[in-house]
Design a protein around this motif. Structure first.
Motif, PDB file in Angstrom:
ATOM      1  N   THR B 102     -20.973 -32.411  -8.523  1.00 22.26           N
ATOM      2  CA  THR B 102     -20.366 -31.127  -8.876  1.00 22.26           C
ATOM      3  C   THR B 102     -19.408 -30.654  -7.794  1.00 22.26           C
ATOM      4  O   THR B 102     -18.258 -30.309  -8.069  1.00 22.26           O
ATOM      5  N   SER B 103     -19.878 -30.645  -6.544  1.00 23.24           N
ATOM      6  CA  SER B 103     -19.023 -30.075  -5.511  1.00 23.24           C
ATOM      7  C   SER B 103     -17.801 -30.962  -5.279  1.00 23.24           C
ATOM      8  O   SER B 103     -16.705 -30.465  -5.031  1.00 23.24           O
ATOM      9  N   LEU B 104     -17.985 -32.254  -5.434  1.00 20.38           N
ATOM     10  CA  LEU B 104     -16.849 -33.165  -5.267  1.00 20.38           C
ATOM     11  C   LEU B 104     -15.806 -32.935  -6.362  1.00 20.38           C
ATOM     12  O   LEU B 104     -14.616 -32.751  -6.097  1.00 20.38           O
ATOM     13  N   LEU B 105     -16.270 -32.911  -7.616  1.00 15.42           N
ATOM     14  CA  LEU B 105     -15.324 -32.736  -8.719  1.00 15.42           C
ATOM     15  C   LEU B 105     -14.670 -31.363  -8.658  1.00 15.42           C
ATOM     16  O   LEU B 105     -13.513 -31.212  -9.030  1.00 15.42           O
ATOM     17  N   THR B 106     -15.415 -30.356  -8.183  1.00 16.58           N
ATOM     18  CA  THR B 106     -14.811 -29.036  -8.096  1.00 16.58           C
ATOM     19  C   THR B 106     -13.666 -29.041  -7.098  1.00 16.58           C
ATOM     20  O   THR B 106     -12.599 -28.480  -7.355  1.00 16.58           O
ATOM     21  N   THR B 107     -13.881 -29.684  -5.961  1.00 14.25           N
ATOM     22  CA  THR B 107     -12.804 -29.739  -4.979  1.00 14.25           C
ATOM     23  C   THR B 107     -11.594 -30.469  -5.555  1.00 14.25           C
ATOM     24  O   THR B 107     -10.457 -30.014  -5.416  1.00 14.25           O
ATOM     25  N   LEU B 108     -11.840 -31.573  -6.227  1.00 14.27           N
ATOM     26  CA  LEU B 108     -10.719 -32.325  -6.788  1.00 14.27           C
ATOM     27  C   LEU B 108     -10.030 -31.538  -7.901  1.00 14.27           C
ATOM     28  O   LEU B 108      -8.809 -31.550  -8.018  1.00 14.27           O
ATOM     29  N   ALA B 109     -10.833 -30.841  -8.705  1.00 20.87           N
ATOM     30  CA  ALA B 109     -10.237 -30.031  -9.769  1.00 20.87           C
ATOM     31  C   ALA B 109      -9.434 -28.885  -9.169  1.00 20.87           C
ATOM     32  O   ALA B 109      -8.396 -28.495  -9.709  1.00 20.87           O
ATOM     33  N   ALA B 110      -9.902 -28.342  -8.052  1.00 18.84           N
ATOM     34  CA  ALA B 110      -9.133 -27.286  -7.397  1.00 18.84           C
ATOM     35  C   ALA B 110      -7.804 -27.846  -6.914  1.00 18.84           C
ATOM     36  O   ALA B 110      -6.764 -27.176  -6.999  1.00 18.84           O
ATOM     37  N   ALA B 111      -7.825 -29.089  -6.442  1.00 25.51           N
ATOM     38  CA  ALA B 111      -6.569 -29.709  -6.032  1.00 25.51           C
ATOM     39  C   ALA B 111      -5.665 -29.918  -7.239  1.00 25.51           C
ATOM     40  O   ALA B 111      -4.444 -29.748  -7.158  1.00 25.51           O
ATOM     41  N   ALA B 112      -6.275 -30.250  -8.385  1.00 26.50           N
ATOM     42  CA  ALA B 112      -5.472 -30.465  -9.589  1.00 26.50           C
ATOM     43  C   ALA B 112      -4.965 -29.153 -10.168  1.00 26.50           C
ATOM     44  O   ALA B 112      -4.118 -29.142 -11.058  1.00 26.50           O
ATOM     45  N   SER B 113      -5.496 -28.033  -9.672  1.00 26.11           N
ATOM     46  CA  SER B 113      -5.107 -26.732 -10.222  1.00 26.11           C
ATOM     47  C   SER B 113      -3.745 -26.285  -9.728  1.00 26.11           C
ATOM     48  O   SER B 113      -3.321 -25.182 -10.047  1.00 26.11           O
ATOM     49  N   ILE B 114      -3.071 -27.113  -8.949  1.00 23.36           N
ATOM     50  CA  ILE B 114      -1.726 -26.699  -8.523  1.00 23.36           C
ATOM     51  C   ILE B 114      -0.796 -26.548  -9.714  1.00 23.36           C
ATOM     52  O   ILE B 114       0.224 -25.889  -9.624  1.00 23.36           O
ATOM     53  N   HIS B 115      -1.183 -27.142 -10.843  1.00 26.65           N
ATOM     54  CA  HIS B 115      -0.304 -27.025 -12.004  1.00 26.65           C
ATOM     55  C   HIS B 115      -0.541 -25.760 -12.808  1.00 26.65           C
ATOM     56  O   HIS B 115       0.106 -25.569 -13.841  1.00 26.65           O
ATOM     57  N   ILE B 116      -1.473 -24.932 -12.391  1.00 23.54           N
ATOM     58  CA  ILE B 116      -1.719 -23.687 -13.122  1.00 23.54           C
ATOM     59  C   ILE B 116      -0.504 -22.773 -12.944  1.00 23.54           C
ATOM     60  O   ILE B 116       0.020 -22.619 -11.838  1.00 23.54           O
ATOM     61  N   LYS B 117      -0.089 -22.183 -14.069  1.00 23.02           N
ATOM     62  CA  LYS B 117       1.205 -21.507 -14.054  1.00 23.02           C
ATOM     63  C   LYS B 117       1.145 -19.995 -13.835  1.00 23.02           C
ATOM     64  O   LYS B 117       2.143 -19.377 -13.501  1.00 23.02           O
ATOM     65  N   LYS B 118       0.020 -19.373 -14.123  1.00 19.23           N
ATOM     66  CA  LYS B 118       0.027 -17.913 -14.066  1.00 19.23           C
ATOM     67  C   LYS B 118      -1.292 -17.385 -13.522  1.00 19.23           C
ATOM     68  O   LYS B 118      -2.326 -18.065 -13.593  1.00 19.23           O
ATOM     69  N   GLU B 119      -1.233 -16.191 -12.984  1.00 21.41           N
ATOM     70  CA  GLU B 119      -2.416 -15.441 -12.546  1.00 21.41           C
ATOM     71  C   GLU B 119      -3.402 -16.320 -11.792  1.00 21.41           C
ATOM     72  O   GLU B 119      -4.567 -16.447 -12.144  1.00 21.41           O
ATOM     73  N   TRP B 120      -2.888 -16.886 -10.711  1.00 22.64           N
ATOM     74  CA  TRP B 120      -3.681 -17.842  -9.933  1.00 22.64           C
ATOM     75  C   TRP B 120      -4.934 -17.186  -9.369  1.00 22.64           C
ATOM     76  O   TRP B 120      -5.961 -17.796  -9.248  1.00 22.64           O
ATOM     77  N   LYS B 121      -4.786 -15.915  -9.009  1.00 20.33           N
ATOM     78  CA  LYS B 121      -5.903 -15.244  -8.349  1.00 20.33           C
ATOM     79  C   LYS B 121      -7.124 -15.170  -9.258  1.00 20.33           C
ATOM     80  O   LYS B 121      -8.213 -15.621  -8.901  1.00 20.33           O
ATOM     81  N   GLY B 122      -6.903 -14.636 -10.472  1.00 23.21           N
ATOM     82  CA  GLY B 122      -8.007 -14.550 -11.418  1.00 23.21           C
ATOM     83  C   GLY B 122      -8.553 -15.927 -11.735  1.00 23.21           C
ATOM     84  O   GLY B 122      -9.766 -16.130 -11.834  1.00 23.21           O
ATOM     85  N   TYR B 123      -7.649 -16.887 -11.848  1.00 24.77           N
ATOM     86  CA  TYR B 123      -8.059 -18.259 -12.164  1.00 24.77           C
ATOM     87  C   TYR B 123      -9.038 -18.772 -11.118  1.00 24.77           C
ATOM     88  O   TYR B 123     -10.120 -19.261 -11.440  1.00 24.77           O
ATOM     89  N   PHE B 124      -8.654 -18.639  -9.835  1.00 22.29           N
ATOM     90  CA  PHE B 124      -9.507 -19.220  -8.810  1.00 22.29           C
ATOM     91  C   PHE B 124     -10.815 -18.447  -8.641  1.00 22.29           C
ATOM     92  O   PHE B 124     -11.849 -19.042  -8.330  1.00 22.29           O
TER      93      PHE B 124
END
Lengths: 502, 508
Positions: B102-124
């Protein structure tokens, strides 16, 4: 009655009632003597302070031993104290809403608005303490009549008038049915005193009498279902909730409902638990009638939750939601477990907090637009993120998501329904299924608040009374959701309401 | 690492990030994304540390935490701990593996979240809340706490799908909410029946109460054999919705297609595994006899899942749909392993949970890179990738190989072990199931080969291969997939003790 007997009663036990009564009197006199052009809003602060003092006084009475004064018509036992706390807390929060109530056309009778709310509150308190059908009925009528006027206090609004009229008519019918039911019990026992009734009904071993008693039970159940807005007397709720001023709607959904459950529990447990029966469970009429309550609870949950799906008006939505919550509470009652009163008390506590909080926000947004359509919630997250998050907390709690008081309340009711033998699996299944259905409409409001763009860009400012309400309610909802043991410590002082029948 | 608050710290460390994020202005895109990514590191480091210590022989029992939370009733005739719900956390090798995943995939998914386009704060913020929920699920020591953490994943997922998803996102969010809400609801009933009648929700105590004849006398209300059978069926349906098992899989397809790829990484990688985890922990743990009773049908359901997913994946035009049905199919292998009900089978099921978590996350990471450049994931329109994006295309092929179970990659080990288990007990079912493995190769290769080598349809889109920052998580996952495949012992060792315990519960 001589002066001497009158004076030897422990009048101090009625301190909370006296405080509310005196506050109402002061307000009505102040309203009378104040010049017409003077703003009446400060009067609401007096009302709030009065209710808060009454709340503290009630809390101060908790350690006192149970007493019964005025020829057993007025009881102070842990049951009455516990529920009076809820009623007073709900009343204070509703008064804070009333403080900042700003309908479009203005409110011409502000003073009346506040002291009528106090009178209604007083009625609810008397209901919680009554030990006699007469006082109980007086309390019930005081609450009802004040509520009828309050529902129609926006004199120039057609909706408000419609709401008051519908409320009076259906309320009148319900009262008549309740009285009819009471008359049977009076006829069978020859007394109006609950304690004596409980003693008398034990002797009614003849099955013909039991037949009459069962009839009285059903009539009372139907009549009282009006106050708690459950099936079969739930139809008034949407219309009245929508038309009534929002603080009154909040009051009806919280204080009035709590009071309804108070007399439901008081009457049924005192009178019918002791009565022998021929039905499913011969030891007690109440247990043998369990299935009827369970069916009504199931229907209430199903109707409330499914009809709510189609609502666009927030107040109608919350009316159906409040019907659904009455159903959940009835599950706690129908289960008849050891934790029955405890679980109902906790659920009502959570309900007071989450519902009044939600109504505070509804009031702010619907006053501004003079309409309570869901569309006015669109983009609330952009217009005021904190308010949006608070509304989120209330909705999550109403939906019963962990982390909120609503979840613990539901958990407790489930626990009651499943710990008995045989367990109420069917009832628990209906309750959980309808809870999932309720996600749809609660999250529908979420979609408006968080996903939809706002119509207007202006940020939403909250007046002081509403701010206090929203903050208190949100804080309480989270507090009792994360640290429920705080509420259970309060509850522990009532010792499971063991002095209920003494 | 003697601190008794280690697990709480591990689970709630993303909270720090949530609070810090609240103070960052929402227009500061870079800061928000960086902070969001950094906040996923503490749980990763802590869990890796615990994993390393465990491999060196540290006893995980020392990490258990226990605090009283709420007592529902305190009648004098009940014992002190009846109806007491504690905040209790404890882990064994199995849950530790899931926590690391879980923690590994979360970190990698957070890295993949650079493509999120809007409202990054709420997203994270929601993203981190989701992580708390997921970590908590695997560490919960009693069923009520498990449920609370499980519901904590429900709300953030609703928002993450409904707000940041694709075109039909709200419908996907609703079907996620309703299906999972229903699953949770059924689960809650099971938990509360057990809690109401035994007075405890602690797993060990429940086990004792359910199976020890002496403890039976202390039940608050009886739990008949018939009731237990129903409880098991309800439990199976509840986790079956979350896994998902075939008639209940529609919500998962929608989420796969509509949710942002970084969220699907977590959804396919971790959230679906909660279903498997629950089936193993509670299904086998609390109801071994009932599980044995239904083992054949569970294996059959697994084969149905495997074949159904594989055949439907074959006809999909949309690459995300191929992956979605592939997830359905691969979840079938978990059921197959569990249905075998022997050591190899259970080990295979757990291997599959981990391996599919890695592979699905890997493939969706590539999807996010592809979608960012081409704005499409339709197989036809992606033809000829090998020319314009050789690195991505190569990785895609590697992912497909891992997914179809090429020896030397993690997919092979798990499928092999699961089938090995089933062939020992139910050879006929297993033989039918092997068809699915062939189908997997067919649909995966069809999709990936069409994308990499098929005729190029896009002359207008200027495609660039993945950048370094995108490549790092891709390679981390690829290395993991290969190393589990080559050296499965690194997964088998931590799981050994937990599986042996389960086998003891099953009666050898």
């Amino acid at each position: 009655m001589s002066m001497h007997t009158l004076l030897q009663y422990k009048w101090s036990m009625m301190t909370p009632e006296f405080i509310v009564l005196i506050t109402a009197l002061i307000l009505s006199l102040a309203d009378l003597w104040m010049p017409n052009d003077k703003n009446r809003r400060p009067l609401a602060w007096i009302a709030v302070v009065g209710v808060v003092i009454a709340l503290i006084a009630t809390a101060g009475l908790i350690p006192a031993k149970p007493v019964s004064i005025l020829y057993d018509t007025f009881r102070i036992d842990s049951f009455s104290k516990a529920f009076k706390l809820l009623v007073l807390a709900g009343g204070a929060l509703c008064l804070l809403l009333a403080l900042d109530y700003r309908p479009k056309e203005g409110l011409s009778h502000r003073g009346e608005f506040y002291y009528l709310l106090l009178c209604a509150l007083l009625g609810a308190m008397i209901m919680a303490s009554s030990g006699d059908l007469i006082t109980l009925f007086v309390g019930l009528e005081l609450l009802s009549v004040s509520s009828y006027i309050l529902a129609g206090i926006r004199k120039t609004s057609a909706q408000s008038n419609e709401s008051a009229l519908k409320y009076v008519i259906s309320g009148g019918i319900a009262t008549a049915i309740t009285l009819f039911g009471m008359s049977y019990i009076f006829g069978l026992t020859g007394t109006t005193n609950l304690k004596e009734m409980a003693f008398e009904v034990q002797k009614l071993a003849d099955s013909n009498y039991q037949y009459l008693l069962a009839l009285a039970f059903l009539l009372l159940l139907v009549g009282l279902s009006f106050k708690i807005s459950s099936v079969p007397f739930h139809m008034w709720a949407p219309d009245v909730y929508q038309g009534a001023p929002t603080p009154v709607t909040a009051f009806l959904s919280v204080v009035s409902k709590t009071a309804g459950f108070v007399i439901l529990l008081r009457l049924f447990i005192t009178i019918f638990a002791a009565a022998p029966a021929h039905g499913k469970d011969p030891s007690s009429l109440l247990l043998s009638m369990q299935n009827y309550i369970a069916v009504l609870a199931g229907l209430t949950m199903i109707i409330g939750n499914t009809v709510a799906l189609r609502q666009r008006s927030m107040k109608r939505l919350f009316a159906y939601s409040s019907i659904a919550h009455a159903g959940y509470l009835l599950v706690g009652f129908a289960a008849m477990s050891w934790v029955m009163i405890d679980s109902i008390w906790f659920y009502l506590l959570a309900y007071v907090l989450m519902n009044v909080g939600a109504f505070a926000i509804i009031q702010r947004l619907s006053d501004e637009a003079d309409s309570d359509d869901m569309i006015h919630f669109a983009g609330l997250y952009q217009r005021n993120p904190l308010l949006a998050v608070s509304m989120g907390i209330f909705l999550l709690s109403l939906a019963g998501i962990p982390g909120t008081a609503g979840f613990i309340g539901k958990l407790n009711i489930f626990l009651g329904a499943l710990m008995t033998e045989p367990g109420h699996y069917m009832l628990a299944a209906v309750m959980i299924a309808t809870t999932v259905v309720s996600y749809v409409y609660y999250f529908g409001v979420f979609v408006q608040i968080f996903f939809r763009p706002a119509d207007e860009a202006a940020s939403v400012k909250l007046p002081v009374g509403l701010t206090v309400t929203v903050v208190l309610c949100a804080f309480g909802t989270l507090l009792f959701g994360i640290f429920p043991s705080l509420a259970y410590q309060v509850l522990a002082q009532f010792e499971h309401f063991g002095d209920f029948l003494q | 690492m003697n601190g008794t608050y280690f697990l709480s710290l591990l689970i709630f460390s993303p909270l720090l990030g949530m609070i810090l994020l609240a103070f960052v202005p929402k227009t500061q895109e870079r800061t928000v994304k960086l902070l969001g990514f950094l906040s996923t590191l503490p749980p990763l480091l802590l869990s890796l540390f615990a994993f390393w210590q465990y491999l060196r022989g540290y006893r995980l029992e020392h990490l258990a935490e226990k605090h009283d939370w709420v007592r529902f009733t305190d009648f004098p005739f009940l014992t002190e701990s009846t109806y007491l719900v504690r905040y209790e956390l404890n882990i064994d090798g199995f849950s530790l593996v899931m926590i690391v995943l879980t923690s590994l995939l979360t970190t990698l998914a957070a890295a993949a979240s650079i493509h999120i386009k809007k409202e990054w704060k709420g997203y994270f913020q929601l993203f981190l809340l989701l992580e708390i929920g997921m970590l908590g699920v695997f560490a919960a020591g009693n069923m009520i706490l498990f449920f609370i953490f499980l519901e904590m994943t429900l709300v953030p997922m609703f928002f993450l799908v409904g707000k940041w998803g694709g075109f039909d996102r709200e419908r996907a969010a609703y079907s996620y909410l309703l299906y999972n809400g229903l699953g949770s609801a059924i689960l809650l009933i099971v938990i509360l029946v057990l809690f109401a009648r035994t007075g405890t929700s602690n797993l060990e105590l429940l086990n004792e109460m359910l199976h020890n004849p002496v403890a039976q006398a202390q039940l608050i209300a009886p739990l008949s054999e018939e009731l237990r059978l129903w409880l098991f069926v309800a439990l199976f349906i509840a986790f079956g919705i979350k896994l998902p098992i075939v008639p209940f899989h529609r919500w998962m397809l929608r989420v796969h297609v509509e949710a942002p790829p970084s969220i699907v990484m977590l959804h396919a990688g971790v959230l679906l595994k909660i279903g498997a985890y629950g089936l193993i922990r509670f299904g086998i743990g609390l109801f071994p006899d009932q599980f044995r009773h239904f083992a054949f049908w569970i294996a059959v359901l697994g084969v149905i899942n495997l074949l159904y997913g594989a055949f439907l994946a074959f006809v999909q035009e949309e690459f995300k749909m191929v992956l979605a049905y592939s997830s359905v199919s691969h979840m079938g292998i978990i059921l197959i392993g569990l249905g075998a009900l022997n050591e190899a089978g259970i080990q295979g099921a757990i291997f599959q949970a981990v391996s599919h978590g890695l592979i699905a996350a890997f493939l969706f990471l590539l999807v996010s890179i592809l979608y960012e450049r081409t704005s499409t994931t339709t197989i036809d329109r992606l033809g000829g990738l090998a020319k314009v994006m050789p690195l991505t295309a190569g990785c895609l092929l590697a992912g497909a190989m891992a997914s179809l179970g090429l020896p030397g990659m993690s997919g092979f080990i798990s499928e092999f072990t699961a089938f090995l288990g089933l062939f020992q007990t139910k050879p006929v079912v297993a033989a039918i199931g092997t068809l699915g493995i062939i189908m997997t190769a067919v649909y995966m290769l069809r999709a990936v080969l069409n994308m990499t080598f098929g005729p190029s349809m896009r002359n207008d889109v200027q495609a660039l291969d993945m950048s370094t920052i995108e490549a790092i998580p891709v390679f981390i996952l690829l290395v993991l997939i290969v190393s589990v495949g080559v050296y499965p012992y690194m997964l088998a060792k931590p799981l050994q003790a937990a599986i042996e315990m389960m086998m003891n519960g099953l009666g050898g």
